[in-house]
Design a protein around this motif. Structure first.
Motif, mmCIF file in Angstrom:
data_model
loop_
_atom_site.group_PDB
_atom_site.id
_atom_site.type_symbol
_atom_site.label_atom_id
_atom_site.label_comp_id
_atom_site.label_asym_id
_atom_site.label_seq_id
_atom_site.Cartn_x
_atom_site.Cartn_y
_atom_site.Cartn_z
ATOM 1 N N VAL A 32 44.602 39.671 28.593
ATOM 2 C CA VAL A 32 43.414 39.606 27.737
ATOM 3 C C VAL A 32 43.881 39.683 26.277
ATOM 4 O O VAL A 32 44.529 40.657 25.880
ATOM 5 N N LYS A 34 41.879 39.466 23.491
ATOM 6 C CA LYS A 34 40.755 39.608 22.550
ATOM 7 C C LYS A 34 41.127 40.588 21.440
ATOM 8 O O LYS A 34 42.153 41.285 21.529
ATOM 9 N N TYR A 38 44.422 42.877 20.741
ATOM 10 C CA TYR A 38 44.324 44.331 20.576
ATOM 11 C C TYR A 38 45.048 44.772 19.304
ATOM 12 O O TYR A 38 45.741 45.793 19.271
ATOM 13 N N ARG A 136 25.865 44.942 30.526
ATOM 14 C CA ARG A 136 26.281 44.082 29.428
ATOM 15 C C ARG A 136 25.977 42.651 29.888
ATOM 16 O O ARG A 136 24.890 42.419 30.391
ATOM 17 N N HIS A 168 32.545 43.371 35.622
ATOM 18 C CA HIS A 168 33.342 44.256 34.758
ATOM 19 C C HIS A 168 32.893 45.690 35.011
ATOM 20 O O HIS A 168 31.703 45.968 35.104
ATOM 21 N N GLU A 173 37.868 54.133 33.748
ATOM 22 C CA GLU A 173 38.816 54.920 32.944
ATOM 23 C C GLU A 173 38.268 56.282 32.522
ATOM 24 O O GLU A 173 39.002 57.088 31.964
ATOM 25 N N GLN A 211 40.351 45.464 35.338
ATOM 26 C CA GLN A 211 40.986 45.542 34.019
ATOM 27 C C GLN A 211 42.231 46.430 34.149
ATOM 28 O O GLN A 211 42.700 46.666 35.258
ATOM 29 N N SER A 212 42.725 46.938 33.034
ATOM 30 C CA SER A 212 43.984 47.703 33.084
ATOM 31 C C SER A 212 43.913 48.883 34.044
ATOM 32 O O SER A 212 44.836 49.117 34.830
ATOM 33 N N ARG A 227 42.421 41.039 35.067
ATOM 34 C CA ARG A 227 42.261 40.753 33.626
ATOM 35 C C ARG A 227 42.760 41.977 32.871
ATOM 36 O O ARG A 227 42.010 42.916 32.630
ATOM 37 N N VAL A 228 44.034 41.965 32.527
ATOM 38 C CA VAL A 228 44.631 43.175 31.965
ATOM 39 C C VAL A 228 44.754 43.058 30.449
ATOM 40 O O VAL A 228 45.337 42.117 29.925
ATOM 41 N N GLY A 229 44.178 44.033 29.765
ATOM 42 C CA GLY A 229 44.259 44.090 28.308
ATOM 43 C C GLY A 229 45.202 45.187 27.876
ATOM 44 O O GLY A 229 46.434 45.045 27.895
ATOM 45 N N ILE A 230 44.635 46.333 27.531
ATOM 46 C CA ILE A 230 45.366 47.398 26.829
ATOM 47 C C ILE A 230 46.700 47.790 27.473
ATOM 48 O O ILE A 230 47.676 48.073 26.773
ATOM 49 N N TYR A 372 42.099 52.129 21.747
ATOM 50 C CA TYR A 372 41.663 50.732 21.614
ATOM 51 C C TYR A 372 41.222 50.444 20.169
ATOM 52 O O TYR A 372 41.559 49.421 19.593
HETATM 53 C C1 LIG Z 1 38.182 43.878 27.612
HETATM 54 C C2 LIG Z 1 37.987 43.333 28.939
HETATM 55 C C3 LIG Z 1 38.996 43.440 29.904
HETATM 56 C C4 LIG Z 1 40.289 44.184 29.654
HETATM 57 O O1 LIG Z 1 40.076 45.566 29.556
HETATM 58 P P1 LIG Z 1 41.298 46.589 29.398
HETATM 59 O O2 LIG Z 1 40.725 47.919 29.625
HETATM 60 O O3 LIG Z 1 41.791 46.423 27.998
HETATM 61 O O4 LIG Z 1 42.321 46.182 30.372
HETATM 62 C C5 LIG Z 1 38.779 42.835 31.121
HETATM 63 N N1 LIG Z 1 37.632 42.172 31.387
HETATM 64 C C6 LIG Z 1 36.644 42.058 30.488
HETATM 65 C C7 LIG Z 1 35.410 41.320 30.854
HETATM 66 C C8 LIG Z 1 36.779 42.635 29.244
HETATM 67 O O5 LIG Z 1 35.788 42.529 28.360
#
Ligand SMILES: *Cc1c(COP(=O)(O)O)cnc(C)c1O
Length: 387
Positions: A32, A34, A38, A136, A168, A173, A211-212, A227-230, A372
């Protein structure tokens, strides 16, 4: 140069490897990007993520176009790219043309299918987002099966390809016990069954929810794709998540390595006489003679004003407290114990210096927020280099 960001490529690769290890061979790793990746820098991190992950998720269409431009400029084969966020009609059409996948969150998208079909030679690839409890974006479970019928209309049936089904999580967390997430997963599964029954699809859509945090601690959420972000940036989504991994995997808990350091060189170093007032509002007064460093970084750069008289930076491996208020472009720190002359020095705002480390979590604590927000707010104007 005021302040700059150093990115550690080795640590990125470590984090990617760590996620792959836990996701296993059947779950694709989507990154991810966005929030300017980060805060780490979209342009600076794209080459690494493009090469080492399976898919790219962005929030804005213009970032997806930037991925396509990057691929063209470097003669690379295209990766799957998904736009998670809102789209104007023009952007939606451009996505169809550039084979960028989009997320559909309600039936209103139907009115653009005609234009997409006209502009693009291939069907528009879409992911359906179900709102299972975050409230959301997305379809609500209540009338989902009936709502799905809009995709059976001739235009959609011919020109829209449902490739993904997603939701989502709300609070994975925030807790160590995942009953809310499990409820979300159950609604998600029911929604998926509706998809299969209502839509006449050639291939079942790929499911993705993790997600993460869930990627590590909620195995049932992994499905085909994460979908891994942080976490890929080496930061933990939260303390409870990190703790949960220790409980779940006592022998081989995942390790994440931070990838970002934020440093600055001093603009001036000088000795102030006892009794000096420091900064706007005269909120700090030196009880005795002190050596200060003026750092060219402030809240304009994303260094929070809440750090005033509260936080510290690292100089020569020593903690140097912030004196007075953080200003728009300046911060003053006490370097009396760290250096013994007025030579220019380098201060670490975030990262490691000698045996001391300043984490995004520590900075978040000083300003009552989460890691974040600390990293995503680092000014996009600052120079970032991969080292
Ligand atoms: C931000 C987001 C993620 C990633 O989240 P993290 O906690 O950073 O891994 C995954 N899916 C969606 C839809 C998001 O908005």
């Amino acid at each position: 140069m005021a302040s700059w960001i150093e990115l550690n490529a080795q640590n990125f690769l470590h984090n990617i490897h760590e996620y792959r290890k836990f996701l296993g061979p059947h779950t694709k790793l989507g990154c991810v990007l966005k929030g300017n990746a980060y805060g780490h820098g979209f342009q600076q991190t794209l080459p690494l993520f493009h090469q080492h992950t399976d898919m790219i998720f962005v929030i804005e269409a213009r970032d997806a176009f930037a991925v396509r431009n990057y691929e063209k400029a470097h003669g690379l084969t295209s990766r799957r790219v998904v736009v998670l966020g809102s789209l104007s009609p023009e952007e939606l059409i451009a996505c169809a043309v550039q084979e960028i996948e989009v997320v559909i969150i309600d039936t209103s998208f139907e009115r653009y299918f005609g234009a997409c079909a006209e502009a693009a030679g291939t069907p528009l690839k879409v992911h359906l987002h179900m709102d299972t409890g975050l409230s959301r974006e997305g379809f609500l479970p209540e009338h989902f099966a009936q709502e799905l019928e809009f995709l059976n209309a001739p235009l959609a049936a011919q020109h829209v390809d449902v490739v993904g089904f997603m939701t989502h999580f709300s609070n994975v967390e925030d807790v160590t016990e995942q009953t809310y997430a499990e409820k979300q997963l159950q609604l998600f599964e029911e929604g998926y069954q509706s998809c299969i029954q209502v839509l006449n699809l050639q291939k079942p859509p790929e499911r993705h929810t993790a997600q993460s945090a869930a990627s590590f601690i909620l195995p049932s959420a992994r499905y085909h794709l994460a979908r891994v972000g942080i976490g890929l940036y080496g930061l933990w989504p939260s303390g409870p998540t990190r703790l949960s991994t220790r409980v779940l995997y006592p022998e081989n808990a995942p390790r994440l390595l931070p990838t970002l350091s934020w440093r600055t060189s001093s603009q001036q170093v000088k000795v102030l006489p006892a009794g000096s007032y420091i900064g706007y509002g005269c909120t700090y007064r030196a009880a005795h003679e002190i050596r200060i460093a003026l750092l060219p970084v402030g809240y304009f750069d994303g260094y929070p004003r809440e750090f005033s008289n509260r936080g510290y930076v690292l100089v020569q491996g020593q903690r140097c407290p912030i004196l007075g208020r953080v200003m728009m472009n300046h911060t003053i720190v006490d370097v009396s114990h760290a250096v013994s002359n007025n030579d220019p020095l380098v201060a670490t705002l975030l990262g490691t210096d000698g045996h001391e480390q300043l984490t995004a979590e520590q900075l978040a604590e000083w300003s009552n927020t989460i890691n974040y927000e600390i990293v995503t707010r680092i000014g996009p104007h600052l120079e970032r280099r991969m080292v």
